[in-house]
Scaffold this active site. Sequence first.
Site, short mmCIF file in Angstrom:
data_model
loop_
_atom_site.label_atom_id
_atom_site.label_comp_id
_atom_site.label_asym_id
_atom_site.label_seq_id
_atom_site.Cartn_x
_atom_site.Cartn_y
_atom_site.Cartn_z
N PRO A 114 0.86 -1.19 0.00
CA PRO A 114 0.00 0.00 0.00
C PRO A 114 0.90 1.24 0.00
O PRO A 114 1.57 1.52 0.99
CB PRO A 114 -0.78 -0.13 1.31
CG PRO A 114 -0.68 -1.58 1.68
CD PRO A 114 0.67 -2.01 1.20
N LEU A 115 0.94 1.94 -1.11
CA LEU A 115 1.98 2.95 -1.33
C LEU A 115 1.91 4.07 -0.30
O LEU A 115 0.85 4.47 0.16
CB LEU A 115 1.87 3.51 -2.75
CG LEU A 115 2.16 2.48 -3.85
CD1 LEU A 115 1.97 3.10 -5.23
CD2 LEU A 115 3.55 1.89 -3.72
N ILE A 186 7.17 7.34 -14.60
CA ILE A 186 6.19 6.38 -15.11
C ILE A 186 5.34 5.84 -13.96
O ILE A 186 5.85 5.52 -12.89
CB ILE A 186 6.91 5.18 -15.79
CG1 ILE A 186 7.70 5.64 -17.02
CG2 ILE A 186 5.92 4.07 -16.18
CD1 ILE A 186 6.86 6.13 -18.19
N HIS A 259 6.15 -1.89 -16.26
CA HIS A 259 5.87 -1.61 -14.84
C HIS A 259 5.32 -2.85 -14.13
O HIS A 259 5.87 -3.29 -13.13
CB HIS A 259 4.87 -0.46 -14.69
CG HIS A 259 4.33 -0.33 -13.29
ND1 HIS A 259 5.01 0.31 -12.29
CD2 HIS A 259 3.19 -0.81 -12.71
CE1 HIS A 259 4.32 0.22 -11.16
NE2 HIS A 259 3.21 -0.45 -11.40
N ARG A 356 -12.58 7.50 29.08
CA ARG A 356 -11.35 8.15 28.59
C ARG A 356 -10.50 8.63 29.77
O ARG A 356 -9.27 8.60 29.70
CB ARG A 356 -11.65 9.30 27.62
CG ARG A 356 -12.43 10.44 28.23
CD ARG A 356 -12.60 11.62 27.27
NE ARG A 356 -13.48 12.63 27.85
CZ ARG A 356 -13.42 13.92 27.56
NH1 ARG A 356 -12.52 14.37 26.70
NH2 ARG A 356 -14.26 14.77 28.11
N SER A 383 -8.39 16.00 24.75
CA SER A 383 -9.67 15.29 24.61
C SER A 383 -9.48 13.78 24.78
O SER A 383 -10.29 13.11 25.42
CB SER A 383 -10.28 15.56 23.23
OG SER A 383 -10.54 16.93 23.06
N GLU A 410 -3.82 11.41 11.35
CA GLU A 410 -4.22 10.11 11.91
C GLU A 410 -3.57 8.93 11.17
O GLU A 410 -3.07 7.99 11.80
CB GLU A 410 -5.75 9.94 11.86
CG GLU A 410 -6.50 10.93 12.73
CD GLU A 410 -6.78 12.27 12.06
OE1 GLU A 410 -7.38 13.15 12.71
OE2 GLU A 410 -6.39 12.44 10.87
N ASP A 468 -21.49 17.78 18.69
CA ASP A 468 -20.66 17.86 17.49
C ASP A 468 -21.32 17.17 16.29
O ASP A 468 -20.93 17.40 15.15
CB ASP A 468 -19.27 17.27 17.73
CG ASP A 468 -18.32 18.30 18.35
OD1 ASP A 468 -18.65 19.50 18.31
OD2 ASP A 468 -17.26 17.89 18.86
#
Length: 663
Positions: A114-115, A186, A259, A356, A383, A410, A468
């Site tokens: 996954p680049l 390319i 490629h 939390r 938070s 993130e 929110d």
Amino acid sequence: MDRKHLANAIRALSMDGVQKANSGHPGAPMGMADIAEVLWRGHLNHNPSNPEWADRDRFVLSNGHGSMLIYSLLHLSGYELSIDDLKNFRQLHSKTPGHPEYGYAPGIETTTGPLGQGITNAVGMAMAEKALAAQFNKEGHDIVDHFTYVFMGDGCLMEGISHEACSLAGTLGLGKLIAFWDDNGISIDGHVEGWFSDDTPKRFEAYGWHVIPAVDGHNAEAINAAIEAAKADPRPTLICTKTIIGFGSPNKSGSHDCHGAPLGAEEIAATRKELGWEHGPFEIPQEVYAEWSAKEAGAAKEAAWNEKFAAYEAAYPELAAEFKRRVNGELPAQWEEKANQIIADLQANPANIASRKASQNALEAFGKMLPEFMGGSADLAPSNLTMWSGSKSLEASDFSGNYIHYGVREFGMTAIMNGIALHGGFVPYGATFLMFMEYARNAMRMAALMKVQNIQVYTHDSIGLGEDGPTHQPVEQIASLRLTPNMSTWRPCDQVESAVAWKLAIERKDGPSALIFSRQNLAQQERTAEQVADIAKGGYILKDSDGKPELILIATGSEVELAVKAAEQLTAEGKKVRVVSMPATDAFDKQDAAYRESVLPSDVTARIAIEAGITDFWYKYVGFDGRIIGMTTFGESAPADQLFEMFGFTVENVVNTAKELLA
């Protein structure tokens, strides 16, 4: 021996491997072979006989589709990767999967494909190196001193995560990070100028990187000079190497035709001729192996380091023991008994707090025992409550701390943490709102795939965050985390379950953990010592009926309190009700059949699951005859108590649903 000839060994193995597999990517390995030859034979400190040597340089192939490049390098250098392994490229149960996978071939530092994530993992590795050096090195004793090298292509640079990671790398001054951009112009669709015309050198200069532009990627002297300059600079370095994709292929080099497909038998024969490579498929002459082997030099480098470490051990015995413990991923002595005592004390001293906050309290208690903690948050520390009294922020000029301000990144944060975990010496935790794990999902999936420790603190876990609104209110996220193989997902109902979740995440070395916490206060539940011990099983009987239950309420997190109150009312009306708290479905599913049956007897089919998340997940526990009180739509913007009422999270609704079910 001519260096081109040594690089051509990579080209030959790469095109042969792809041809035999009848799939793969020959272009990048053939284009980057000259760079790889200079780096691996002239600069990379590694020992093929011990791929785990703590102070080795790290090499990451971020453009993971070019996997035959790293497989060829590992084979030629003398790692335990045979010519038969190369012939088995992309085949079932081989050590050479289509993209490099951590844990298959020795010497693969991370799974890439996954680049953009490889360069980001590398940033994490370089951060770990710099932090470990700051914590352990002493004057005259540099026991942590290694580079992280990365190969990356245009695709990695187009991916947004490369911006997140490389921006932070510049800010934090990761001078031991050296990246090579395979500037071949390319991509799969063709020549990139139609969709990628950034001024990449200026972009990296703006990040605060040292940039070496316009290096001929087929000129060994130019490449070598660039690496020397990179190593001498205190900033991270981008070496811009101009290369020809598929170098040596007379009819396909410089185009996207090479490629992602085999060159074909005819073109391979023509390429062999063009390169002057007179050996058959997978044939490497002994004299080429002799030039490539890093076994002798690598063993000598590690032996020299072992001498350095022995001197360090003599001067600083306690630090040396701690270094060994941390690099080996071992927990401190008496961890188990001390952690269990902390949990018992929490049960004995009830507090109605947000989970939390309970998470922060757990960090405070466990953090004092764990100098290997490397915390952080994606710009939400106040938070997420991820800082504790011992937190000290990393800064470019002082890396002796244990807390990373990732900024609003993130995805970058989570993939950087994978790199920190892969490097060793740290237990990384990071944080964001549960809703924004969406930005980071693929990096968490990679942690699960690689079986590495990555602890994510996801707060504000439901419509309970209130005003929110639905952009910030998770609905389907918890279920999607639970559906990810090898992910451990915890949604605790109070401070005791929260501490247990933290303890298990810290102990879990073979995969990531998602710890899901509330914004709002939660009531602490009463438990016996046996019930406290059963929390670790992921699901347990919290409240039971006299005699066999006729109804089972299953709940998690903030809804456990609701289930208990509803059960009390139903019990007062003469119903026999059991309440099961199920903070971690994956842990519960791993218990033996007898335990699962003891908690959820198969002949009690009247069951209700209650969770402020998507409903569909719960059918496996309640069956088609059961009921689920949960979310089937997105949330709304309003105070939390109004939302819980509107969406049916009330004692009245649970009681009425139970009566309908029992009728």
